[in-house]
Design a protein around this motif. Structure first.
Motif, short mmCIF file in Angstrom:
data_model
loop_
_atom_site.label_atom_id
_atom_site.label_comp_id
_atom_site.label_asym_id
_atom_site.label_seq_id
_atom_site.Cartn_x
_atom_site.Cartn_y
_atom_site.Cartn_z
N SER A 46 45.23 -42.65 -114.71
CA SER A 46 45.17 -43.95 -114.03
C SER A 46 46.44 -44.23 -113.25
O SER A 46 46.42 -44.92 -112.22
N ARG A 47 47.56 -43.69 -113.73
CA ARG A 47 48.83 -43.89 -113.02
C ARG A 47 48.87 -43.14 -111.69
O ARG A 47 49.68 -43.44 -110.82
N LYS A 48 48.00 -42.15 -111.54
CA LYS A 48 47.95 -41.38 -110.29
C LYS A 48 47.16 -42.10 -109.20
O LYS A 48 47.22 -41.72 -108.03
N LEU A 49 46.41 -43.12 -109.58
CA LEU A 49 45.58 -43.83 -108.61
C LEU A 49 46.44 -44.55 -107.58
O LEU A 49 47.49 -45.10 -107.91
N LYS A 50 45.96 -44.56 -106.35
CA LYS A 50 46.65 -45.25 -105.27
C LYS A 50 45.82 -46.46 -104.87
O LYS A 50 44.76 -46.34 -104.26
N ILE A 51 46.30 -47.63 -105.26
CA ILE A 51 45.59 -48.88 -105.01
C ILE A 51 45.87 -49.34 -103.60
O ILE A 51 47.02 -49.39 -103.16
N ASN B 10 42.67 -47.23 -95.79
CA ASN B 10 43.81 -46.33 -95.89
C ASN B 10 43.33 -45.00 -96.47
O ASN B 10 42.73 -44.98 -97.55
N LEU B 11 43.60 -43.92 -95.77
CA LEU B 11 43.03 -42.63 -96.17
C LEU B 11 43.52 -42.14 -97.52
O LEU B 11 42.86 -41.32 -98.16
N ASP B 12 44.69 -42.61 -97.98
CA ASP B 12 45.19 -42.15 -99.27
C ASP B 12 44.78 -43.06 -100.43
O ASP B 12 45.11 -42.80 -101.58
N THR B 13 44.05 -44.12 -100.15
CA THR B 13 43.60 -45.02 -101.21
C THR B 13 42.57 -44.33 -102.10
O THR B 13 41.63 -43.71 -101.61
N THR B 14 42.75 -44.46 -103.41
CA THR B 14 41.77 -43.94 -104.36
C THR B 14 41.20 -45.05 -105.25
O THR B 14 40.31 -44.80 -106.06
N MET B 15 41.72 -46.28 -105.09
CA MET B 15 41.18 -47.40 -105.84
C MET B 15 41.32 -48.66 -105.01
O MET B 15 42.43 -49.05 -104.63
N GLY B 16 40.19 -49.28 -104.69
CA GLY B 16 40.20 -50.48 -103.87
C GLY B 16 40.14 -51.75 -104.70
O GLY B 16 40.40 -51.73 -105.91
N THR C 39 50.55 -46.16 -107.19
CA THR C 39 51.16 -46.71 -105.99
C THR C 39 50.23 -47.74 -105.37
O THR C 39 49.02 -47.73 -105.60
N ILE C 40 50.80 -48.65 -104.58
CA ILE C 40 50.03 -49.77 -104.01
C ILE C 40 50.31 -49.86 -102.52
O ILE C 40 51.46 -49.86 -102.09
N SER C 41 49.24 -49.94 -101.73
CA SER C 41 49.36 -50.13 -100.28
C SER C 41 48.19 -50.99 -99.82
O SER C 41 47.10 -50.49 -99.58
N ILE C 42 48.43 -52.30 -99.69
CA ILE C 42 47.35 -53.24 -99.42
C ILE C 42 47.25 -53.59 -97.94
O ILE C 42 46.34 -54.26 -97.49
N THR C 43 48.17 -53.11 -97.14
CA THR C 43 48.13 -53.42 -95.71
C THR C 43 46.82 -52.94 -95.09
O THR C 43 46.40 -51.79 -95.29
N ALA C 44 46.16 -53.81 -94.35
CA ALA C 44 44.89 -53.47 -93.74
C ALA C 44 45.10 -52.72 -92.43
O ALA C 44 45.75 -53.23 -91.52
#
Length: 499
Positions: free
Chosen positions: A328-333, A338-344, A2-7
């Motif tokens: 790798s598909r489980k990573l949250k970019i 963001n507290l749920d981010t696991t890959m920046g 999943t992807i959530s790039i909002t700062a």
């Protein structure tokens, strides 16, 4: 994935810190740089300017070295006992723990790493290093020596601080890699000039505010922010610097080694890596697969010890590669705050382009993309976690340090440990490696055969303040951490009296 790039919005204290005019710290004072030039600090998740730091030059370095020399030779620091230094270092460690949330937020927005990781890995490990080295401060000693010559003598050795140290750190782990150098040098009584990367100066600047707050005397620790040239080069070449402790690229390490010949200053270098991970057919895959995925994708692969080369027995190769791809598909970019981010993100546009260039080379040389291989979005410097299969030892992606989330996998079908070790050792680097097996005999036999400074069994990227850290071959000179760090920041003096 999943992807959530909002700062997200930063906290009030971090916002206020970012808005300050960040000066140099010399002799206990925050001062403007001689050049007046400022450097934009970029949030790698958004590509936007979040702060500015001062671009130090050679004239600033001169002032910092003068301050560090005075503090070392004549200041109150020079008169403190080891126990007194240790108490001050312990106080610093406790304060870091108290400010963990704030420091993690700064580290996350500056480096692009998930804030949770920054709190428990970066700040947590840094505090532990200072706690550990605080204990060493009162235990630095020599030994009594029984001489070979006949007669009556009183002979002994002393360990004395090497002097003024230039501690130069990279952008991936500013707080931790500062602690690797600063904690032991303070413990033995040295003084320092810190030079953080121009890409990530913020946590170092905040750290020094904390160091000032807990009561370190002026001149003991100074900070010069700025570019490698002129600031870093001036430090390395300065005749008033007794030792350089550097973490970074092999190229820069070579230049530092050459520059240090001017006054034959001592040098510790922790350089690149291309760490192999060897998976035997009996490995516990429920444990190994998540561990292997973390080894390469933690902090987007921007780790000197990242597990970049995967050697898996052919009987389980496909299962292991597919399992890592599933992890790798489980990573949250997303943005590190963001507290749920696991890959920046990667640290910069230049680094993103460099990694993508390696992927293009790998494909051209015949590597197969199992998953990933692309950029994520058009904001910030994000890329997908990537696995390349059918790689060969001659490929650039296997031989060169990529410093990104790219795993190079290949199968082996030999049971000869010497043959397997030869593949793992077929590199100019020798920083770290891991072995994955249930057979404890095989594990230790393989660990003995691998030419690397750290070998982990059924784990990867395991760090502890008590374990020496450093590399074989072109991964560097010397060791940090553990009792070895005390040795590297001291000189041995032999004293002999004829009775």
């Amino acid at each position: 994935m999943t992807i959530s790039i909002t700062a997200p919005t930063v906290s009030a204290h971090t916002d206020a810190f970012l808005k300050r005019k960040h000066k140099l710290y010399i002799d206990g004072e925050w001062v403007d740089g001689v050049s007046g030039e400022m450097i934009d600090v970029i949030d790698p998740a958004t590509g936007k300017v979040i702060s500015q730091s001062t671009a130090g030059v050679a004239a600033d370095v001169d002032k910092a070295v003068t301050a560090a020399r005075a503090a070392f030779e004549t200041g109150p620091w020079s008169k403190m006992t080891g126990l007194q230094r240790g108490k001050l270092i312990s106080k610093l460690a406790c304060r870091l723990e108290e400010l963990a949330d704030e420091l993690a937020e700064i580290e996350a927005i500056d480096c692009g790493k998930p804030v949770t990781y920054a709190k428990y890995v970066d700040v947590g490990l840094s505090a532990n290093i200072y706690h550990y080295m605080a204990g060493w401060a009162s235990k630095v000693s020599g030994e009594t020596v029984s001489l070979a010559n006949p007669g009556e003598y009183h002979a002994f050795t002393m360990r004395e601080p090497v002097g003024v140290v230039a501690a130069i750190t990279p952008w991936n782990f500013p707080l931790v890699l500062t602690a690797y150098k600063l904690a032991p040098l303070l413990a033995v009584g040295c003084t320092a000039i810190l030079k953080p990367s121009e890409l990530t100066p913020l946590s170092t600047l905040r750290f020094v505010e904390i160091l000032e707050e807990v009561g370190f005397p002026p001149g003991v620790v100074n900070v010069i922010t700025g570019y490698g040239v002129p600031a870093g080069a001036a430090l390395v070449e300065h005749d008033g610097v007794d030792k350089v402790a550097f973490t970074g690229s092999v190229e820069t390490g070579r230049r530092i080694a050459a520059a240090a010949t001017g006054n034959l200053k001592r040098v510790t270098l922790e350089l690149g890596g291309k760490s192999p991970m060897i998976v035997f057919p009996d490995a516990d895959l429920d444990r190994a697969i998540p561990g292997l995925a973390s080894a390469i994708f933690f902090h987007q692969g921007q780790v000197c010890t990242a597990g970049t080369r995967l050697y898996v027995h052919k009987s389980i190769h496909d299962k292991v590669v597919e399992g890592i791809a599933a992890e790798s598909r489980k990573l949250k970019i997303g943005h590190g705050l963001n507290l749920d981010t696991t890959m920046g993100p990667l640290i910069s546009s230049a680094q993103l382009q460099k990694v993508m260039g390696f992927l293009d080379q790998g494909k051209a040389e015949g590597a197969e993309t199992v998953i990933g291989g692309g950029r994520v979005g058009d904001t910030g410097f994000f890329m997908e976690p990537t696995i390349l299969a059918n790689t060969k030892d001659t490929m650039s992606v296997v031989r060169e340090e990529i410093f990104g989330p790219v795993l190079c996998a290949q199968a082996y079908d030999d049971d000869d440990l010497d043959v397997i070790a030869a593949k793992a050792n077929d590199t100019i680097f020798g920083l770290a490696a891991s072995v994955w097996t249930r057979d404890i005999s095989v594990a230790h036999k393989m660990a003995r055969r691998i030419k690397a400074g750290s070998v982990w069994i059924n784990a990867h990227n395991f760090y502890d303040p008590a374990l020496p850290f450093g590399g074989f071959k072109q991964s560097g000179w010397g060791r940090e951490e553990g009792s070895e760090a005390i040795r590297t920041f001291t000189e041995v003096k032999s004293i002999c009296a004829v009775l």
